[in-house]
Design a protein around this motif. Structure first.
Motif, PDB file in Angstrom:
ATOM      1  N   UNK A  12       0.411  -0.947   0.373  1.00 36.47           N
ATOM      2  CA  UNK A  12      -0.138  -0.012  -0.291  1.00 36.47           C
ATOM      3  C   UNK A  12       1.089   1.795   0.001  1.00 36.47           C
ATOM      4  N   UNK A  13       0.649   2.289   0.021  1.00 33.71           N
ATOM      5  CA  UNK A  13       0.488   3.280  -0.218  1.00 33.71           C
ATOM      6  C   UNK A  13       1.051   3.606   0.945  1.00 33.71           C
ATOM      7  N   UNK A  14       1.890   4.614   2.115  1.00 35.79           N
ATOM      8  CA  UNK A  14       1.721   5.283   3.396  1.00 35.79           C
ATOM      9  C   UNK A  14       1.216   6.154   3.576  1.00 35.79           C
ATOM     10  N   UNK A  15       0.962   6.442   4.652  1.00 38.14           N
ATOM     11  CA  UNK A  15      -0.899   6.288   5.553  1.00 38.14           C
ATOM     12  C   UNK A  15      -0.946   8.260   4.748  1.00 38.14           C
ATOM     13  N   UNK A  16      -1.841   8.242   4.133  1.00 38.24           N
ATOM     14  CA  UNK A  16      -1.891  10.101   3.575  1.00 38.24           C
ATOM     15  C   UNK A  16      -1.302  10.157   2.805  1.00 38.24           C
TER      16      UNK A  16
ATOM     17  N   UNK B  22      -0.049   9.870  -1.643  1.00 37.76           N
ATOM     18  CA  UNK B  22      -0.232   8.595  -2.713  1.00 37.76           C
ATOM     19  C   UNK B  22       0.783   8.749  -3.566  1.00 37.76           C
ATOM     20  N   UNK B  23       2.323   9.033  -2.915  1.00 42.36           N
ATOM     21  CA  UNK B  23       2.779   9.021  -3.590  1.00 42.36           C
ATOM     22  C   UNK B  23       4.132   8.638  -3.183  1.00 42.36           C
ATOM     23  N   UNK B  24       3.960   7.614  -1.878  1.00 39.64           N
ATOM     24  CA  UNK B  24       5.078   6.973  -1.270  1.00 39.64           C
ATOM     25  C   UNK B  24       4.850   5.500  -1.140  1.00 39.64           C
ATOM     26  N   UNK B  25       5.378   4.413  -1.693  1.00 37.23           N
ATOM     27  CA  UNK B  25       5.342   4.174  -1.629  1.00 37.23           C
ATOM     28  C   UNK B  25       5.448   2.519   0.189  1.00 37.23           C
ATOM     29  N   UNK B  26       4.527   2.487   0.946  1.00 39.79           N
ATOM     30  CA  UNK B  26       5.153   2.066   2.320  1.00 39.79           C
ATOM     31  C   UNK B  26       6.695   1.016   2.001  1.00 39.79           C
ATOM     32  N   UNK B  27       6.772   0.854   3.064  1.00 44.64           N
ATOM     33  CA  UNK B  27       7.848  -0.571   3.317  1.00 44.64           C
ATOM     34  C   UNK B  27       7.775  -1.453   3.136  1.00 44.64           C
ATOM     35  N   UNK B  28       6.484  -1.313   4.308  1.00 46.11           N
ATOM     36  CA  UNK B  28       6.063  -2.908   4.350  1.00 46.11           C
ATOM     37  C   UNK B  28       5.189  -4.030   2.704  1.00 46.11           C
TER      38      UNK B  28
ATOM     39  N   UNK C 149      11.480  10.873  -4.811  1.00 46.78           N
ATOM     40  CA  UNK C 149       9.975  11.169  -4.844  1.00 46.78           C
ATOM     41  C   UNK C 149       9.132  10.143  -4.906  1.00 46.78           C
ATOM     42  N   UNK C 150       8.267  10.234  -3.168  1.00 46.65           N
ATOM     43  CA  UNK C 150       7.824   9.389  -2.399  1.00 46.65           C
ATOM     44  C   UNK C 150       8.693   8.778  -1.115  1.00 46.65           C
ATOM     45  N   UNK C 151      10.077   8.966  -1.205  1.00 46.76           N
ATOM     46  CA  UNK C 151      10.945   9.831  -0.205  1.00 46.76           C
ATOM     47  C   UNK C 151      10.289  10.001   1.626  1.00 46.76           C
ATOM     48  N   UNK C 152      11.001   9.388   2.408  1.00 56.83           N
ATOM     49  CA  UNK C 152      10.286  10.558   3.762  1.00 56.83           C
ATOM     50  C   UNK C 152      11.260  10.744   5.102  1.00 56.83           C
ATOM     51  N   UNK C 153      11.368  11.125   5.611  1.00 61.39           N
ATOM     52  CA  UNK C 153      12.468  10.907   7.354  1.00 61.39           C
ATOM     53  C   UNK C 153      12.977  12.237   6.998  1.00 61.39           C
ATOM     54  N   UNK C 154      13.633  12.244   7.613  1.00 64.96           N
ATOM     55  CA  UNK C 154      14.707  13.858   8.031  1.00 64.96           C
ATOM     56  C   UNK C 154      15.828  14.319   7.066  1.00 64.96           C
ATOM     57  N   UNK C 155      15.885  13.260   5.819  1.00 63.31           N
ATOM     58  CA  UNK C 155      17.290  13.835   5.014  1.00 63.31           C
ATOM     59  C   UNK C 155      15.825  14.862   4.074  1.00 63.31           C
ATOM     60  N   UNK C 156      14.752  13.729   3.496  1.00 62.74           N
ATOM     61  CA  UNK C 156      14.224  14.729   3.225  1.00 62.74           C
ATOM     62  C   UNK C 156      13.935  16.348   3.697  1.00 62.74           C
ATOM     63  N   UNK C 157      13.065  16.263   5.293  1.00 62.27           N
ATOM     64  CA  UNK C 157      13.404  17.854   5.476  1.00 62.27           C
ATOM     65  C   UNK C 157      14.226  18.652   5.868  1.00 62.27           C
TER      66      UNK C 157
ATOM     67  N   UNK D  83       7.302  19.301   5.417  1.00 63.85           N
ATOM     68  CA  UNK D  83       6.910  17.816   6.436  1.00 63.85           C
ATOM     69  C   UNK D  83       7.196  16.874   6.001  1.00 63.85           C
ATOM     70  N   UNK D  84       8.973  16.580   5.504  1.00 65.69           N
ATOM     71  CA  UNK D  84       9.580  15.765   5.550  1.00 65.69           C
ATOM     72  C   UNK D  84       9.466  14.337   4.609  1.00 65.69           C
ATOM     73  N   UNK D  85       8.002  14.614   3.600  1.00 67.55           N
ATOM     74  CA  UNK D  85       7.455  13.905   2.574  1.00 67.55           C
ATOM     75  C   UNK D  85       8.227  14.867   1.463  1.00 67.55           C
TER      76      UNK D  85
END
Length: 254
Positions: free
Chosen positions: A99-103, A105-111, A194-202, A218-220
């Protein structure tokens, strides 16, 4: 004492590990499926599906990518040894979930690759995004870190229930030949895309804003950040591909 008591996020979490980048996951593990939404879906990529295993590790019954499940087994053995009282109340709310990360439509969850797990303590999930974390999670997070897992309390939107195999660990598996049949012969350079998140993105968003962008920090790495990267690249004579590689990092002072 209840291990679900809420405390502030500790300082210095996730030493020497970073969240797995979407480009790393896609290039080294492949694309689990062709479309995503907020619902849990099955992996449709045949090669990736062949490495999905369903078995009991420690006190947990999990379904995930075989190297991740093997690593989780070692993590749980150390938790059982070092934190037996916490180990005794551990459960989980899922590992494999394409699935996508919650909220988003661009970030694929690592799940989606079966390389992340959401943990419960005493049957309770830590509430996402409130900036507080269960005290029991603070005690087992260093054990996960030591095995190359990233703790989701480090995301801009705190997600303390979430632990995922780090970018460094995924690359280590490639070097050890554990991804044969999935991965290319060479490992791509680390990039933000596109799709990454976390402190590096922030930090990327902060640098882009210093350069004149007007992003919500927002780190996204969503479409707004992607467009801001492309605009910065174009202004600085770089290939405007929206991917933050070594040259773009240098130009931004990252």
């Amino acid at each position: 004492m209840s291990f679900t008591e809420l405390v502030n996020i500790p300082a210095g979490i996730n030493p020497n590990v970073s969240s797995a980048k979407q480009a790393t996951m896609l290039s080294l593990l492949g694309n689990p499926r062709q479309s995503y939404d907020q619902e849990c879906r099955e992996v449709t990529d045949i090669r990736l599906a062949s490495l999905i295993t369903f078995r009991t590790v420690g006190r947990l019954r999990v379904r995930g990518l075989e190297p991740a499940v093997d690593s989780l087994e070692r993590v749980l053995a150390d938790i059982e040894s070092d934190e037996p009282d916490i180990y005794a109340v551990m459960g989980h709310a899922g590992m494999l979930c394409a699935r996508n990360v919650r909220g988003s439509n661009t970030s694929i969850s690592n799940h989606s690759w079966g390389t992340a797990i959401d943990l419960t303590l005493e049957g309770v999930l830590d509430r996402r995004g409130d900036g507080r974390v269960q005290i029991g999670l603070t005690r087992i997070a260093p054990i996960f870190n030591a095995h190359g897992w990233y703790w989701g309390a480090g995301f801009r939107t705190e997600d303390a229930m979430h632990f995922e195999c780090s970018d460094e660990l995924i690359r280590q598996w490639h070097g050890e030949g554990l991804l044969d049949g999935l991965a290319p012969a060479t490992v791509p350079d680390p990039v933000l895309s596109l799709g990454d998140r976390g402190p590096e993105v922030l930090e990327l968003q902060r640098k882009l804003n210093e350069a004149g962008a007007q992003l919500v920090e927002d780190g996204i790495f969503g479409r707004g950040t992607h467009a801001a990267v492309m605009a910065f690249q174009a202004r600085n004579g770089l290939s405007a591909d929206g991917v933050v590689g070594p040259m773009t990092r240098e130009a931004l002072g990252l």
